[in-house]
Design an enzyme around this catalytic site. Structure first.
Site, PDB file in Angstrom:
ATOM      1  N   GLY A  67       0.852  -1.180   0.000  1.00 50.92           N
ATOM      2  CA  GLY A  67       0.000   0.000   0.000  1.00 50.92           C
ATOM      3  C   GLY A  67       0.883   1.223   0.000  1.00 50.92           C
ATOM      4  N   GLU A  68       0.582   2.194   0.832  1.00 46.48           N
ATOM      5  CA  GLU A  68       1.377   3.414   0.963  1.00 46.48           C
ATOM      6  C   GLU A  68       1.881   3.485   2.398  1.00 46.48           C
ATOM      7  OE1 GLU A  68       3.519   6.373   1.146  1.00 46.48           O
ATOM      8  OE2 GLU A  68       2.790   5.844  -0.869  1.00 46.48           O
ATOM      9  N   SER A  69       3.192   3.371   2.569  1.00 47.56           N
ATOM     10  CA  SER A  69       3.748   3.234   3.915  1.00 47.56           C
ATOM     11  C   SER A  69       3.484   4.459   4.783  1.00 47.56           C
ATOM     12  CB  SER A  69       5.247   2.940   3.848  1.00 47.56           C
ATOM     13  OG  SER A  69       5.958   3.995   3.219  1.00 47.56           O
ATOM     14  N   CYS A 114       6.152  -5.356   0.293  1.00 51.65           N
ATOM     15  CA  CYS A 114       6.280  -4.021  -0.302  1.00 51.65           C
ATOM     16  C   CYS A 114       6.237  -2.951   0.796  1.00 51.65           C
ATOM     17  CB  CYS A 114       5.231  -3.811  -1.385  1.00 51.65           C
ATOM     18  SG  CYS A 114       5.602  -2.420  -2.497  1.00 51.65           S
ATOM     19  N   ARG A 167      12.808   3.368  -0.155  1.00 54.89           N
ATOM     20  CA  ARG A 167      11.459   3.391  -0.715  1.00 54.89           C
ATOM     21  C   ARG A 167      11.508   3.649  -2.219  1.00 54.89           C
ATOM     22  NH1 ARG A 167       8.991   7.727   0.616  1.00 54.89           N
ATOM     23  NH2 ARG A 167       6.864   7.045   1.007  1.00 54.89           N
ATOM     24  N   ILE A 175       5.736  -3.488  -7.657  1.00 52.76           N
ATOM     25  CA  ILE A 175       4.953  -2.279  -7.917  1.00 52.76           C
ATOM     26  C   ILE A 175       5.452  -1.181  -6.977  1.00 52.76           C
ATOM     27  CG2 ILE A 175       2.655  -1.247  -7.962  1.00 52.76           C
ATOM     28  CD1 ILE A 175       1.514  -4.093  -8.239  1.00 52.76           C
ATOM     29  N   ARG A 176       6.099  -0.180  -7.519  1.00 48.72           N
ATOM     30  CA  ARG A 176       6.695   0.885  -6.698  1.00 48.72           C
ATOM     31  C   ARG A 176       7.473   0.276  -5.531  1.00 48.72           C
ATOM     32  NH1 ARG A 176       2.628   5.075  -4.590  1.00 48.72           N
ATOM     33  NH2 ARG A 176       4.562   6.126  -4.027  1.00 48.72           N
ATOM     34  N   HIS A 206       5.027  -8.422  -4.310  1.00 51.94           N
ATOM     35  CA  HIS A 206       3.656  -8.720  -3.887  1.00 51.94           C
ATOM     36  C   HIS A 206       3.320 -10.176  -4.186  1.00 51.94           C
ATOM     37  CE1 HIS A 206       2.149  -4.532  -3.205  1.00 51.94           C
ATOM     38  NE2 HIS A 206       3.117  -4.229  -4.056  1.00 51.94           N
ATOM     39  N   GLU A 232       1.024 -11.927  -3.029  1.00 50.92           N
ATOM     40  CA  GLU A 232      -0.422 -12.138  -3.034  1.00 50.92           C
ATOM     41  C   GLU A 232      -1.038 -11.879  -4.401  1.00 50.92           C
ATOM     42  OE1 GLU A 232       0.128  -7.771  -2.370  1.00 50.92           O
ATOM     43  OE2 GLU A 232       1.167  -9.615  -1.828  1.00 50.92           O
TER      44      GLU A 232
END
Length: 202
Positions: A50-52, A82, A111, A140-141, A181, A183
């Site tokens: 997600g977004e840390s 991630c 990051r 992803i990022r 990821h 998952e």
């Protein structure tokens, strides 16, 4: 028959549903975690992508950060993917000055090491982890581990154009983290490895 372990999924932000499905497929009983009381009785905890910075802020807003940190220090097994890797790291590179992590992994993490969303990619991990042949990893990022303490085991890395390698999976005791990821790829082996770790710790 051994009871299925109850494994929490931090459900503040990120790809929670995908982790719940992967854990269910591996024989665990997933529990979304948003409040401190929901940490009770867990065999392990997944911290999703997600977004840390958002995960950090929401954990503090829900009064979850300190109980979660205490649980990790007490030995609760955890798997971060991630953004979850970022949140388990003791040290960050290129992070906002006010960002906090949960810590526990003696690593330094950068990051967005692979670029923006448009730079997302897939790569085969051929390091022998997880067991069972090459693992197709989705980035992803994604972050990367740029420094490890002596007790950290590097599980997997991917090549860089200059011939060096990005460290993308590590373990230290009951803590596991991946820059990718698992998952999202339909291959349950990383989640199965974590469920086995949680069972062993319990």
């Amino acid at each position: 028959m051994t009871a299925a372990p109850v494994v929490g999924v931090l459900a503040l932000q990120g790809d929670v549903r995908e982790h719940v499905a992967a854990l269910t497929a591996c024989g665990a009983l997933p529990r979304p975690v948003r409040r401190p009381a929901e940490l009770d009785g867990l065999a392990g905890l997944v911290i999703p992508g997600g977004e840390s910075t958002t995960i950090d802020k929401l954990a503090r807003a829900f009064d979850l950060r300190e109980p979660l940190v205490a649980a990790l220090r007490a030995g609760l097994p955890a798997f971060g993917s991630c953004a979850g890797m970022i949140m388990l790291a003791d040290r960050l590179v290129d992070a906002p000055a006010d960002q906090q992590t949960f810590g526990g992994l003696d690593v330094t993490v950068r990051r967005n090491a692979f670029g923006r969303q448009t730079d997302s990619f897939e790569a085969d991990l051929d390091s022998g982890w997880p067991a069972g042949g090459a693992f197709r990893a989705v980035f992803i990022r994604a972050p990367e581990v740029v420094g490890c303490g002596p007790d950290v085991e590097v599980l997997a890395s991917v090549p860089r154009p200059d011939g060096a390698r990005h460290v993308v999976a590590v373990r230290q005791g009951n803590l596991l983290a991946t820059a990718f990821h698992p998952e999202m790829g339909g291959d349950p082996r990383v989640h199965a490895a974590f469920v086995a770790l949680a069972r062993a710790a319990g």
